[in-house]
Structure formats: C-alpha cells, structure tokens
Design an enzyme around this catalytic site. Structure first.
Site, PDB file in Angstrom:
ATOM      1  N   ASP A   1       0.875  -1.169   0.000  1.00 34.62           N
ATOM      2  CA  ASP A   1       0.000   0.000   0.000  1.00 34.62           C
ATOM      3  C   ASP A   1       0.912   1.219   0.000  1.00 34.62           C
ATOM      4  OD1 ASP A   1      -2.449   1.482   0.474  1.00 34.62           O
ATOM      5  OD2 ASP A   1      -3.169  -0.339   1.457  1.00 34.62           O
TER       6      ASP A   1
ATOM      7  N   GLU B   1      -6.545   4.047  -5.848  1.00 33.39           N
ATOM      8  CA  GLU B   1      -7.825   4.166  -5.141  1.00 33.39           C
ATOM      9  C   GLU B   1      -8.447   5.510  -5.513  1.00 33.39           C
ATOM     10  OE1 GLU B   1      -9.733   4.038  -0.653  1.00 33.39           O
ATOM     11  OE2 GLU B   1      -7.938   5.206  -1.034  1.00 33.39           O
TER      12      GLU B   1
ATOM     13  N   ASP C   1     -12.185  -0.840   4.325  1.00 33.13           N
ATOM     14  CA  ASP C   1     -12.969   0.384   4.538  1.00 33.13           C
ATOM     15  C   ASP C   1     -14.458   0.164   4.319  1.00 33.13           C
ATOM     16  OD1 ASP C   1     -10.672   1.970   4.935  1.00 33.13           O
ATOM     17  OD2 ASP C   1     -10.474   2.353   2.782  1.00 33.13           O
TER      18      ASP C   1
HETATM   19  C1  GLC Z   1      -7.820   5.196   2.127  1.00 33.90           C
HETATM   20  C2  GLC Z   1      -7.611   3.982   3.011  1.00 33.90           C
HETATM   21  C3  GLC Z   1      -8.253   4.249   4.347  1.00 33.90           C
HETATM   22  C4  GLC Z   1      -7.565   5.437   4.969  1.00 33.90           C
HETATM   23  C5  GLC Z   1      -7.602   6.640   4.040  1.00 33.90           C
HETATM   24  C6  GLC Z   1      -6.624   7.683   4.466  1.00 33.90           C
HETATM   25  O1  GLC Z   1      -9.131   5.419   1.803  1.00 33.90           O
HETATM   26  O2  GLC Z   1      -8.115   2.857   2.385  1.00 33.90           O
HETATM   27  O3  GLC Z   1      -8.202   3.140   5.201  1.00 33.90           O
HETATM   28  O4  GLC Z   1      -8.195   5.760   6.175  1.00 33.90           O
HETATM   29  O5  GLC Z   1      -7.236   6.320   2.728  1.00 33.90           O
HETATM   30  O6  GLC Z   1      -5.312   7.252   4.238  1.00 33.90           O
END
Ligand code: GLC
Length: 546
Positions: free
Chosen positions: A97, A255, A324
């Site tokens: 990640d 994402e 999430d």
């Molecule tokens: C993304 C992650 C989430 C996190 C957010 C801030 O959406 O998947 O878990 O809280 O970013 O980094």
C-alpha cells in the site's frame, strides 16, 4: 506471457488482524509468512498488504512516519524480507500500500518542517496563515474527508495552519515540491528493488492541489474541485511511470473514490494505473448526501453500476469488500441465505472481467461486528471518533451520536481473522486482540477449520471458484456481454477464441423465473443442480454454451 495481474487473483491482508504469531494481540509479518501455504492452497497469486510501515497508527498505518521502515508491531525488515522470499518460493507476488497523499505528523519531514521553518521540508506540506483577527479562522473553508475543518493550527504558532484532508495526524503532502517527488520516487524504488510487485495507491485522486481558494459549499468535502483528479496529478503519475515503474515488471492500482467510467479510463488509457478501484458500487446502500444513513439495498442497483464499468472501462479492479467497506455478506445477503448468498456473490466477483480482489475473511463469509460498541472508546476507528465528536458538538445525546456512526464504523470489517474454534478464533494463543474477535467463529462456526471440513461451505465454494477462474482462459481474457434477464439477475457471457461461458446469478432472496432456451451444460453451481424454469434464492451457475 500475459502480465501476472491479469492472470491472478489478489488477496488483501489487513496485517493487524490476519495472524498474530507472537501472541501480543497484533497480527504480524511472521504470522502472514506462516499462512502462505493456506493462501497458496486457496489459489491466491498476489497479496496486497495494507500498510506495514512505521506509523503511530492514528489511522491504522495509513499515517506513515517512515516509508522505509517496518512498524515494530508487525516485526522487522528481516521478517519482511523473509515473507517476500517465502512468497516468492510459492510464486505469490506482494503488492504494498503506498500512501502518497499524506504522511504522519510524526514523520521526520513534518517534524523538521515545523521545528525549522527555513528547511526544504517546509515545502513538503501546506502551511498557511489563518484568516481574521489573530488568525483565528482557518485559511479556507475546505472540509476534511474525516469530518471537520481540513486545517489544524500549529501548536508552535497557532496563527499558522497545516492542511490535512484526512485526520489531523495525516498531513497532506505538497506535490508542487520537486524534492518531495524525488523522495517519493526513491521510496518506490526502495521497495521495488526488494522485489515487491507493485503498489495500491491510497487516496490517490486527492494528491494534487491546484489552488487553496475557498471551495463551493457542499455537505461533505467542500474544496474538492481544487484537488480531485487534477491534470497535475496525471502529469505526476506519468512521471512516476517514466522515472520508476517502467524499469520494473510491476503494476499499480489507484484508489479513486471520485471515479466514473471516464475518469477511470483517463488513468488507465494513459498508463498511469493498470486499473483503479472505483466506488460507485460501494455507495448503493449509502445515503446520497449523508453517508452515515443506510439506504435499502437492491441487487439491481449494484448490477447496473458493475455492468456499466464492465462495458465501459478499459480494465476493471473488481471488489466487493475491503478494510474500509462493510462485510459483503452482512450488506448484500439475507441472513437466512448466508451460505447460498455468499457463494452467489463470490461467483459474481470471480467471473467478471478484470482482476478480482478478495479481502481476508471474505472466503469464509466473515460478517460485521457481533457486538456494537457501547461507548466511543470501544471503537478503534478514527472516523467513528471524529463523527461522534462532531455530533456531540451539536449536542446529540451520547447514544445517538454513537448510533449514527454504525454504518461507517470500519471496525466491522477489521476484526481478527477467524482461523479455528480455539481461543480468539485461533488468531493468536489467547492474548487480548487489539480489536475483539467476532463471536460467530464459535456459535455459527464461521472459521477456516470448520468451513474447510464442510464440503458445502462458503470456503470450499470460493476454493472451487478460484480454481475454476485460475484455469479458465475465458474468465481471465474473455469479452463480456450482458444478456437480458430479470433486473436482480446477473446474466452474461464471457467469450474467448470462440469458447463461451454463460454465467447466471440470482442476487436476490426471491425465486426468479428464467426461461432459458440456450443449450447449456452446467459446470459449477451453488445448488449442485440446474433449475430450468425457476431459480431459487441466490442460485448461481456457470455453463458451457456453444
Ligand atoms: C484510504 C484507506 C483508508 C484510509 C484513508 C486515508 O481510503 O483505504 O483506510 O483511512 O485512505 O489514508
């Protein structure tokens, strides 16, 4: 040879909750290594690790204090190297990640920046003078995605504010700064040189800010027009591709909560990402303006969105749940049909065009929390705390303030993995886990051991489905054409080199008539028998057709 990400299924591991090998209450890297054979046996080809970097864990590791170090809670760099090595032996690739939008407020870049305003690190972030008398008001009206103002005054000088689109311990990085970009490229090379296969780029659509002007007033995320999917981001991603990624056999998935079909294609067609995580389908049962309110779920709404992406998107990253999002069985399936329903959704996930992403525990049908938090302190999710505090500010009674966080509480999907029927579901040897284990590992036998022993289990169906997919050129490479059917039924044909598979999935808890005249041979189904005229609830099947 086809790229690995097109051929394999990806399994997401949430390290805190996967397997705690040293019995300290937290999952760890050695624990993941110990479970590699389990993953291999399941048919997993790529692991995506949620963050394992050094972090104070305000947002469970998505607040990185050192991008080149391992969080001691999860182990050491040697443990990581060992995991990589053992995964390699089993031909499993590892994806990290990559959190680029923000660093932790404990990152040395930020500490330098606040302690020494003349250092280059001052440009790594957004520092602005407050507005009004004594600079009491934040520099603009932007809202944090995690509730409240996106600006926080510095303790050292409260007239100066820094930007944070997430929680105040996650400080937004400034990609107008070339030194920062160099550091990021260096971090990416560091992990790729170790043998990591690629990255899942966290919250990436928000990275590039074009202006710090006041935004159009919105119920959530005021200011977004100045940072979502900006041209500067595309330029930056292409630079990362050219300077770093092009030198490796790798892939990136971004994402992108703001994604539409067109926005996804912008990223994919310019080779910035191989694929993006889109969110439209995740919002099917969330309130349009206030996401804490749940809407009635209808499978047809999910299908409409998924099919739109199947037909319009250059490549799809398919997922139903992650760290999430609430557990998909709890969300989409009537409890009475948990077994059939979880299987139907598994077939959907694994027969769509694109790369399937499975989240740990999904393969045994893990569910949302067995017990709601009784007080805010029981929750480990910063989002819950923030929403709760905001509600309290508006004088909501404590109980109500907590209740409105229910559908946003990410603890639901983060409970420890349920391995067997021993203490703490076999997550460890009995030390209190960081987050309580769901009690249904015992009373409903939702655990890997019991599921594996039961031929008719969700787990064994997942295994069959994954095997089927791993061996099917049609599912991996074929085209997608949807067929007319009842709105709650997914009916489509995948075709490759003239060979065809017909997939029929009743995603509802009702019987549905389906008078299909197509000559078909059933290959796999959750009911083990075909139903020519009337499909039972959650019936699903793959057929070979001429
Ligand atoms: C993304 C992650 C989430 C996190 C957010 C801030 O959406 O998947 O878990 O809280 O970013 O980094």
């Amino acid at each position: 040879m086809e790229k690995a990400y097109k051929e394999r299924i990806v399994y997401q591991i949430y390290p805190s909750s996967f397997y705690d090998s040293n019995n300290d209450g937290w999952g760890d890297l050695k624990g993941i290594t110990e479970k590699l054979d389990y993953l291999k046996d399941l048919g997993v080809g790529i692991i995506w690790l949620s963050p394992i970097y050094a972090s104070p864990m305000y947002d469970m590791g998505y607040d990185i204090s050192d991008y080149k170090a391992i969080n001691p809670r999860f182990g050491t760099m040697e443990d990581f190297d060992c995991l990589l090595h053992e995964a390699n032996i089993r031909d499993i690739k590892i994806v990290m990640d990559l959190v680029l939008n923000h660093s932790s407020s404990e990152n040395k870049w930020f500490l330098e920046a606040i302690n020494n305003p003349t250092t280059k690190y001052r440009n790594y972030y957004y520092f602005e003078k407050g507005k009004g008398r004594n600079a009491k008001r934040p520099p603009n009206n932007w809202q944090s995605i995690f509730v409240g103002s996106a600006w926080e005054p510095l303790v050292q000088d409260p007239t100066i504010y820094y930007l944070h689109l997430y929680c105040k311990e996650q400080v937004d990085l400034n990609y107008h700064c070339e030194d920062l970009v160099k550091d990021i490229e260096d971090i990416m090379k560091f992990w790729l040189d170790k043998g990591v296969y690629g990255f899942r780029c966290d919250a990436v659509c928000n990275l590039y800010k074009t202006s710090l002007a006041n935004g159009k007033h919105r119920i959530v995320q005021t200011g977004r027009e100045f940072y979502e999917d900006q041209e500067g981001l595309h330029t930056l991603l292409r630079k990362l591709r050219k300077d770093v990624l092009n030198n490796y056999d790798t892939f990136m998935v971004g994402e992108v909560p703001s994604a539409t079909v067109d926005i996804s294609n912008d990223y994919i067609k310019n080779k910035e990402f191989e694929m993006v995580f889109t969110f439209e389908h995740q919002n099917v049962d969330k309130g349009r303006f206030i996401p804490t309110i749940k809407r009635f779920y209808r499978p047809r709404n999910l299908l409409k969105i998924l099919f739109k992406y199947q037909e319009g998107c250059a490549y799809c990253a398919n997922y139903l749940e992650n760290h999430d999002q609430l557990r998909s069985v709890s969300r989409f399936v009537k409890e009475k049909y948990r077994n059939e329903g979880a299987k139907a959704y598994s077939m959907l996930l694994l027969t769509l065009k694109g790369t399937p992403f499975l989240y740990q525990g999904q393969e045994i049908g893990m569910t949302n929390l067995s017990e709601e938090p009784k007080k805010v302190e029981d929750s480990r999710d910063v989002v819950v705390t923030n929403i709760y505090n905001l509600a309290r500010k508006f004088h909501f009674p404590k109980k109500l303030a907590l209740r409105i966080t229910k559908h946003m509480n990410r603890d639901n999907e983060r409970t420890p993995m349920q391995w067997n029927d021993s203490v703490n579901a076999g997550f460890n040897k009995g030390w209190k886990p960081w987050l309580g284990v769901n009690t249904n590992y015992l009373d409903k036998h939702i655990n890997v051991k019991d599921e594996a022993e039961d031929h008719d289990s969700i787990y064994n169906f997942y295994k069959d489905m994954i095997k089927f997919r791993n061996e099917s050129e049609i599912l991996k490479k074929g085209t997608f054409v949807r067929l007319k059917s009842h709105k709650d039924v997914a009916k489509f044909v995948r075709t490759y080199k003239g060979h065809k598979l017909l997939i029929v999935i009743n995603l509802s808890s009702h019987k549905i008539a389906d008078n299909d005249k197509i000559d078909r041979k059933m290959l796999l189904s959750n009911y083990r028998q075909d139903f020519i005229k009337m499909m039972p609830p959650y019936f699903c099947a793959i057929y070979e057709i001429a």
